[in-house]
Design a protein around this motif. Structure first.
Motif, PDB file in Angstrom:
ATOM      1  N   GLN A   1      12.559  35.533  27.082  1.00  0.00           N
ATOM      2  CA  GLN A   1      12.615  36.161  28.396  1.00  0.00           C
ATOM      3  C   GLN A   1      14.069  36.383  28.812  1.00  0.00           C
ATOM      4  O   GLN A   1      14.441  37.457  29.292  1.00  0.00           O
ATOM      5  CB  GLN A   1      11.908  35.266  29.425  1.00  0.00           C
ATOM      6  CG  GLN A   1      11.887  35.807  30.837  1.00  0.00           C
ATOM      7  CD  GLN A   1      10.789  36.818  31.060  1.00  0.00           C
ATOM      8  OE1 GLN A   1       9.952  37.032  30.184  1.00  0.00           O
ATOM      9  NE2 GLN A   1      10.803  37.462  32.206  1.00  0.00           N
ATOM     10  N   ALA A   2      14.886  35.375  28.607  1.00  0.00           N
ATOM     11  CA  ALA A   2      16.304  35.476  28.965  1.00  0.00           C
ATOM     12  C   ALA A   2      17.023  36.503  28.089  1.00  0.00           C
ATOM     13  O   ALA A   2      17.813  37.314  28.575  1.00  0.00           O
ATOM     14  CB  ALA A   2      16.974  34.111  28.840  1.00  0.00           C
TER      15      ALA A   2
ATOM     16  N   TYR B   1      16.294  40.090  29.079  1.00  0.00           N
ATOM     17  CA  TYR B   1      17.014  40.484  30.304  1.00  0.00           C
ATOM     18  C   TYR B   1      18.488  40.746  29.998  1.00  0.00           C
ATOM     19  O   TYR B   1      19.069  41.719  30.490  1.00  0.00           O
ATOM     20  CB  TYR B   1      16.880  39.390  31.367  1.00  0.00           C
ATOM     21  CG  TYR B   1      17.474  39.787  32.695  1.00  0.00           C
ATOM     22  CD1 TYR B   1      16.726  40.500  33.623  1.00  0.00           C
ATOM     23  CD2 TYR B   1      18.794  39.475  33.015  1.00  0.00           C
ATOM     24  CE1 TYR B   1      17.274  40.887  34.842  1.00  0.00           C
ATOM     25  CE2 TYR B   1      19.357  39.857  34.223  1.00  0.00           C
ATOM     26  CZ  TYR B   1      18.587  40.562  35.133  1.00  0.00           C
ATOM     27  OH  TYR B   1      19.130  40.954  36.334  1.00  0.00           O
TER      28      TYR B   1
ATOM     29  N   GLU C   1      19.005  44.154  28.372  1.00  0.00           N
ATOM     30  CA  GLU C   1      18.690  45.318  29.192  1.00  0.00           C
ATOM     31  C   GLU C   1      19.528  45.424  30.465  1.00  0.00           C
ATOM     32  O   GLU C   1      19.578  46.480  31.092  1.00  0.00           O
ATOM     33  CB  GLU C   1      17.205  45.286  29.583  1.00  0.00           C
ATOM     34  CG  GLU C   1      16.259  45.571  28.432  1.00  0.00           C
ATOM     35  CD  GLU C   1      16.496  46.943  27.828  1.00  0.00           C
ATOM     36  OE1 GLU C   1      16.737  47.899  28.594  1.00  0.00           O
ATOM     37  OE2 GLU C   1      16.463  47.066  26.593  1.00  0.00           O
ATOM     38  N   HIS C   2      20.222  44.336  30.865  1.00  0.00           N
ATOM     39  CA  HIS C   2      20.949  44.352  32.141  1.00  0.00           C
ATOM     40  C   HIS C   2      22.368  43.796  31.975  1.00  0.00           C
ATOM     41  O   HIS C   2      22.732  42.812  32.620  1.00  0.00           O
ATOM     42  CB  HIS C   2      20.189  43.548  33.198  1.00  0.00           C
ATOM     43  CG  HIS C   2      18.813  44.057  33.479  1.00  0.00           C
ATOM     44  ND1 HIS C   2      17.715  43.648  32.761  1.00  0.00           N
ATOM     45  CD2 HIS C   2      18.361  44.953  34.391  1.00  0.00           C
ATOM     46  CE1 HIS C   2      16.642  44.267  33.230  1.00  0.00           C
ATOM     47  NE2 HIS C   2      17.005  45.066  34.213  1.00  0.00           N
TER      48      HIS C   2
ATOM     49  N   ASN D   1      24.452  43.330  35.235  1.00  0.00           N
ATOM     50  CA  ASN D   1      24.085  42.168  36.042  1.00  0.00           C
ATOM     51  C   ASN D   1      24.651  40.887  35.457  1.00  0.00           C
ATOM     52  O   ASN D   1      25.105  39.998  36.182  1.00  0.00           O
ATOM     53  CB  ASN D   1      22.564  42.063  36.164  1.00  0.00           C
ATOM     54  CG  ASN D   1      21.970  43.150  37.038  1.00  0.00           C
ATOM     55  OD1 ASN D   1      22.705  43.901  37.669  1.00  0.00           O
ATOM     56  ND2 ASN D   1      20.662  43.244  37.063  1.00  0.00           N
TER      57      ASN D   1
ATOM     58  N   THR E   1      21.192  35.707  38.350  1.00  0.00           N
ATOM     59  CA  THR E   1      20.719  36.262  37.078  1.00  0.00           C
ATOM     60  C   THR E   1      19.454  35.552  36.625  1.00  0.00           C
ATOM     61  O   THR E   1      18.501  36.190  36.158  1.00  0.00           O
ATOM     62  CB  THR E   1      21.813  36.137  36.004  1.00  0.00           C
ATOM     63  OG1 THR E   1      22.964  36.880  36.418  1.00  0.00           O
ATOM     64  CG2 THR E   1      21.325  36.668  34.670  1.00  0.00           C
TER      65      THR E   1
ATOM     66  N   ALA F   1      16.543  36.806  38.665  1.00  0.00           N
ATOM     67  CA  ALA F   1      16.138  38.158  38.264  1.00  0.00           C
ATOM     68  C   ALA F   1      15.414  38.152  36.928  1.00  0.00           C
ATOM     69  O   ALA F   1      14.494  38.948  36.695  1.00  0.00           O
ATOM     70  CB  ALA F   1      17.354  39.076  38.201  1.00  0.00           C
ATOM     71  N   ALA F   2      15.814  37.263  36.030  1.00  0.00           N
ATOM     72  CA  ALA F   2      15.210  37.192  34.696  1.00  0.00           C
ATOM     73  C   ALA F   2      13.956  36.326  34.667  1.00  0.00           C
ATOM     74  O   ALA F   2      13.278  36.250  33.642  1.00  0.00           O
ATOM     75  CB  ALA F   2      16.229  36.648  33.695  1.00  0.00           C
ATOM     76  N   HIS F   3      13.677  35.651  35.790  1.00  0.00           N
ATOM     77  CA  HIS F   3      12.511  34.750  35.892  1.00  0.00           C
ATOM     78  C   HIS F   3      12.613  33.591  34.906  1.00  0.00           C
ATOM     79  O   HIS F   3      11.632  33.226  34.238  1.00  0.00           O
ATOM     80  CB  HIS F   3      11.198  35.522  35.687  1.00  0.00           C
ATOM     81  CG  HIS F   3      11.019  36.666  36.630  1.00  0.00           C
ATOM     82  ND1 HIS F   3      10.859  36.509  37.993  1.00  0.00           N
ATOM     83  CD2 HIS F   3      10.998  38.009  36.415  1.00  0.00           C
ATOM     84  CE1 HIS F   3      10.735  37.690  38.569  1.00  0.00           C
ATOM     85  NE2 HIS F   3      10.823  38.619  37.631  1.00  0.00           N
TER      86      HIS F   3
ATOM     87  N   THR G   1      22.655  49.766  29.314  1.00  0.00           N
ATOM     88  CA  THR G   1      21.687  49.034  28.497  1.00  0.00           C
ATOM     89  C   THR G   1      22.116  49.092  27.035  1.00  0.00           C
ATOM     90  O   THR G   1      22.935  49.932  26.647  1.00  0.00           O
ATOM     91  CB  THR G   1      20.280  49.629  28.634  1.00  0.00           C
ATOM     92  OG1 THR G   1      20.276  50.949  28.049  1.00  0.00           O
ATOM     93  CG2 THR G   1      19.851  49.721  30.102  1.00  0.00           C
TER      94      THR G   1
END
Length: 302
Positions: A36-37, A40, A43-44, A47, A56, A59-61, A132
Motif C-alpha cells: 500500500q505504501a 502511493y 504514484e505521488h 506529496n 503522507t 493519504a496512503a492509508h 507520477t
C-alpha cells in the motif's frame, strides 16, 4: 542494511528512477501494508517530497512506521534521507511550496475569498497528478523521440496556443529544428505538408477540442509523422494513434481548462532533451543568450 553508498543509485538512472525500479522489483514480496505504501510512493512523488510523514501516511492509508520500514527496506537510514531524493528530483524548495500551501489554507478560513483558495487547491492537485512514475517514463521517451526527429512541428490552437508557443519558443533556443504551426490565412495544410515519417509533431488539445488541431493531427498522421499528444483523457480525439500520449489533469474553478500542468510538462520534456541531447544544444543556448544581450533584448539591473 548496507553501507551509505547504497543510498546513491547507479549513475545510469536518476535517484528517483532507481527508487521506482527497486520498488517495482520488490513489490511482489512486500507485505500488504508495505505494498500500500509503495503504490502511493510511486504514484505521488510530489506529496512524498513536500508532505510530512504523518500527512503522507494518512493519504496512503498506512501508519508512519510503515513508511519508515519501506525506506529502510530500500536501504535508506531514515525516512528523511529517503524523502530528500524526492525533494531533489522535483527541484522545488519544499519550504516555499509548503509555505504557499499553508497560506492558501489560512486564506480558506477567511470569509471573503474562497474562490482564490479553490483555484490554488486545483493548481496544486493538477501539478501533483503530473509527477507520477508513468509520466516520468513518458517524459524520457518523449525526449528521445524528439532528439531523433529530423524536424519537429508543434501544434496547438485557441486555448492551447499558449502551450504550443511556449514549447516552440523555449525549445527552439536549444533545438532549431522546432517549428511552430500557426495555420494563418488558411495555410495549415501547406505548413504541415512538408513533414513526414522522419519527423515528430507535438500536439496540445483539451476539451473543448479545437477542430483545427484535430485536422492538423489527421494530416500529419497521413504523412507518417510520429505524434506526441498532450491532452486530458484517453477519450480525446487526439489520442488514437499517438506514439506517446500524456493525459493531464486540468480541473479548475476558472471557466476554461487550466494549462498549468501542460506548461510544467513542457519544462520537464525540454529539460530532458537538453540533459540527454548533444553538446551542440548547450552551445545553442549559450549563443542565443549572448546574441540577446548583444542586441539589448534584456534589461540589465545593477
Amino acid at each position: 542494511m548496507t553501507s551509505e553508498n547504497s543510498e546513491t543509485p547507479p549513475s545510469s538512472a536518476s535517484p528517483l528512477d532507481s527508487i521506482n525500479q527497486r520498488l517495482a522489483a520488490a513489490y511482489p514480496t512486500l507485505s500488504p501494508q508495505l505494498k500500500q505504501a509503495a503504490g502511493y510512493v510511486m504514484e505521488h512523488p510530489l506529496n512524498i517530497a513536500f508532505q510530512s510523514i504523518r500527512k503522507t501516511a494518512e493519504a496512503a492509508h498506512v501508519t508512519p512506521s510503515t513508511l519508515v520500514r519501506l525506506a529502510k527496506r530500500l536501504d535508506f537510514k531514515s525516512y528523511e534521507t529517503f524523502r530528500e531524493v524526492f525533494q531533489s528530483a522535483v527541484q522545488t524548495p519544499p519550504v516555499e511550496l509548503s509555505g504557499r500551501a499553508s497560506r492558501l489554507r489560512h486564506q480558506a478560513s477567511q470569509p471573503d475569498d474562497p474562490l482564490f483558495v479553490d483555484v490554488g487547491d486545483a493548481a496544486f492537485d493538477n501539478i501533483g497528478r503530473l509527477f507520477t512514475a508513468d509520466n516520468q517514463a513518458r517524459v524520457r521517451d518523449a525526449a528521445q523521440q524528439l532528439l531523433a526527429a529530423r524536424n519537429i512541428a508543434v501544434v496547438g490552437f485557441r486555448d492551447t496556443f499558449a502551450c504550443a508557443y511556449h514549447f516552440a519558443y523555449v525549445g527552439r533556443i536549444a533545438m532549431p529544428n522546432i517549428n511552430l504551426i500557426r495555420g494563418l490565412e488558411g495555410g495549415l495544410l501547406t505548413e504541415l505538408d512538408r513533414f513526414d515519417e522522419n519527423d515528430t509533431v507535438v500536439v496540445f488539445g483539451f476539451e473543448p477540442y479545437c477542430a483545427e488541431t484535430v485536422k492538423a493531427l489527421e494530416v500529419t498522421r497521413a504523412n507518417g509523422v510520429k505524434a506526441i499528444v498532450v491532452t486530458d483523457t484517453m477519450r480525446s480525439p487526439l489520442a488514437p494513434g499517438a506514439q506517446i500520449s500524456f493525459n493531464l489533469a486540468n480541473a479548475t474553478p476558472h471557466f476554461f481548462p487550466s494549462i498549468l500542468s501542460a506548461i510544467t510538462l513542457i519544462e520537464a520534456i525540454l529539460a530532458e532533451c537538453v540533459a540527454f541531447g548533444p553538446d551542440a544544444m548547450v552551445e545553442n543556448v549559450t549563443r542565443f543568450e549572448q546574441r540577446m544581450r548583444h542586441i539589448g533584448a534584456y534589461v540589465e539591473i545593477d
